[in-house]
Design a protein around this motif. Structure first.
Motif, mmCIF file in Angstrom:
data_model
loop_
_atom_site.group_PDB
_atom_site.id
_atom_site.type_symbol
_atom_site.label_atom_id
_atom_site.label_comp_id
_atom_site.label_asym_id
_atom_site.label_seq_id
_atom_site.Cartn_x
_atom_site.Cartn_y
_atom_site.Cartn_z
ATOM 1 N N CYS A 139 -4.751 5.077 -21.927
ATOM 2 C CA CYS A 139 -5.904 4.174 -21.731
ATOM 3 C C CYS A 139 -6.359 3.584 -23.058
ATOM 4 N N GLY A 140 -6.456 4.435 -24.078
ATOM 5 C CA GLY A 140 -6.946 3.988 -25.374
ATOM 6 C C GLY A 140 -6.055 2.959 -26.033
ATOM 7 N N VAL A 141 -4.764 3.245 -26.079
ATOM 8 C CA VAL A 141 -3.820 2.321 -26.718
ATOM 9 C C VAL A 141 -3.679 1.045 -25.903
ATOM 10 N N ALA A 142 -3.714 1.163 -24.573
ATOM 11 C CA ALA A 142 -3.625 -0.043 -23.740
ATOM 12 C C ALA A 142 -4.776 -0.993 -24.045
ATOM 13 N N TRP A 143 -6.008 -0.470 -24.099
ATOM 14 C CA TRP A 143 -7.162 -1.327 -24.393
ATOM 15 C C TRP A 143 -7.106 -1.842 -25.834
ATOM 16 N N LEU A 144 -6.809 -0.956 -26.761
ATOM 17 C CA LEU A 144 -6.755 -1.349 -28.168
ATOM 18 C C LEU A 144 -5.717 -2.444 -28.392
ATOM 19 N N SER A 145 -4.614 -2.390 -27.648
ATOM 20 C CA SER A 145 -3.567 -3.407 -27.813
ATOM 21 C C SER A 145 -4.053 -4.794 -27.390
ATOM 22 N N THR A 146 -5.034 -4.873 -26.503
ATOM 23 C CA THR A 146 -5.585 -6.183 -26.132
ATOM 24 C C THR A 146 -6.416 -6.772 -27.270
ATOM 25 N N LEU A 147 -6.859 -5.919 -28.168
ATOM 26 C CA LEU A 147 -7.691 -6.375 -29.289
ATOM 27 C C LEU A 147 -6.891 -6.635 -30.557
ATOM 28 N N ILE A 148 -5.881 -5.787 -30.817
ATOM 29 C CA ILE A 148 -5.159 -5.912 -32.102
ATOM 30 C C ILE A 148 -3.645 -6.031 -31.926
ATOM 31 N N GLY A 149 -3.150 -6.074 -30.697
ATOM 32 C CA GLY A 149 -1.715 -6.165 -30.449
ATOM 33 C C GLY A 149 -1.114 -4.785 -30.222
ATOM 34 N N PHE A 150 -0.003 -4.752 -29.480
ATOM 35 C CA PHE A 150 0.607 -3.480 -29.082
ATOM 36 C C PHE A 150 1.105 -2.671 -30.277
ATOM 37 N N GLU A 151 1.851 -3.297 -31.154
ATOM 38 C CA GLU A 151 2.418 -2.568 -32.296
ATOM 39 C C GLU A 151 1.316 -2.005 -33.194
ATOM 40 N N ALA A 152 0.314 -2.801 -33.473
ATOM 41 C CA ALA A 152 -0.807 -2.337 -34.303
ATOM 42 C C ALA A 152 -1.581 -1.226 -33.595
ATOM 43 N N ALA A 153 -1.686 -1.304 -32.273
ATOM 44 C CA ALA A 153 -2.386 -0.254 -31.524
ATOM 45 C C ALA A 153 -1.627 1.072 -31.617
ATOM 46 N N ILE A 154 -0.323 1.031 -31.554
ATOM 47 C CA ILE A 154 0.483 2.251 -31.705
ATOM 48 C C ILE A 154 0.336 2.802 -33.121
ATOM 49 N N VAL A 155 0.461 1.932 -34.106
ATOM 50 C CA VAL A 155 0.401 2.350 -35.512
ATOM 51 C C VAL A 155 -0.975 2.895 -35.886
#
Length: 183
Positions: A139-155
């Motif tokens: 849930c956290g990475v999915a939402w964060l990826s909408t704000l900063i992009g998927f790769e940046a959310a993982i990193v």
């Protein structure tokens, strides 16, 4: 549905409604306190919240765990400084929003599995705590990826937390079966 650890530890003359209210309020306050035990990272701080959410689910069972985390989210959204970044409705749209929603999902999932008797031994605690942690970070990475992009959310929203999550899960897998043996 089996008894929860909270049921086993707190049996007696107290009415069920009083007990449930005390557990929900106490759990939401503990979760709020755990938000402020943190290591600052960007865009999401490392806190003890994941550990507390997992333990709330495992000790209270699905229904009370969901009520506890929902109360915490409402209290924080209402402006109480319960979130790692303070309080207010805007936090539920910021970088940590997905993790906060993930807390609700994880509490329900771990609580459901605890209601089925899991978590009483280390062997059965490991999968429920991993499942709960995965729910939080999905849930956290999915939402964060909408704000900063998927790769940046993982990193930024997953990788820095992995070692700490392993330690928190190990601690939870040690404490929960220990508590069951003493209950």
């Amino acid at each position: 549905m089996q008894l929860t650890l909270a049921d086993k530890l707190w049996s007696g003359a107290t009415t069920n409604l009083v007990k449930q209210a005390a557990l929900v309020i106490g759990g939401s306050l503990l979760l709020a306190a755990s938000a402020h035990v943190k290591v600052p990272f960007w865009p999401v701080p490392m806190t003890m919240q994941t550990f507390v959410v997992l333990m709330i689910g495992a000790t209270l069972g699905r229904n009370l765990a969901l009520a506890t985390v929902a109360a915490y989210l409402v209290e924080g959204a209402a402006g109480l400084p319960f979130f790692a970044a303070g309080g207010g409705i805007a936090i539920l749209a910021g970088p940590t929003a997905g993790y906060l929603i993930g807390f609700l999902v994880a509490a329900g999932l771990v609580g459901h599995l605890a209601n089925r008797g899991m978590g009483r031994s280390v062997a059965s605690a490991v999968p429920i705590f991993i499942a709960g942690d995965v729910a939080i970070f999905l849930c956290g990475v999915a939402w964060l990826s909408t704000l900063i992009g998927f790769e940046a959310a993982i990193v930024n929203g997953l990788v820095p937390f992995l070692l700490a999550e392993v330690v928190k899960i190990a601690l939870a897998c040690t404490l929960l079966p220990w508590a069951w043996k003493r209950a």
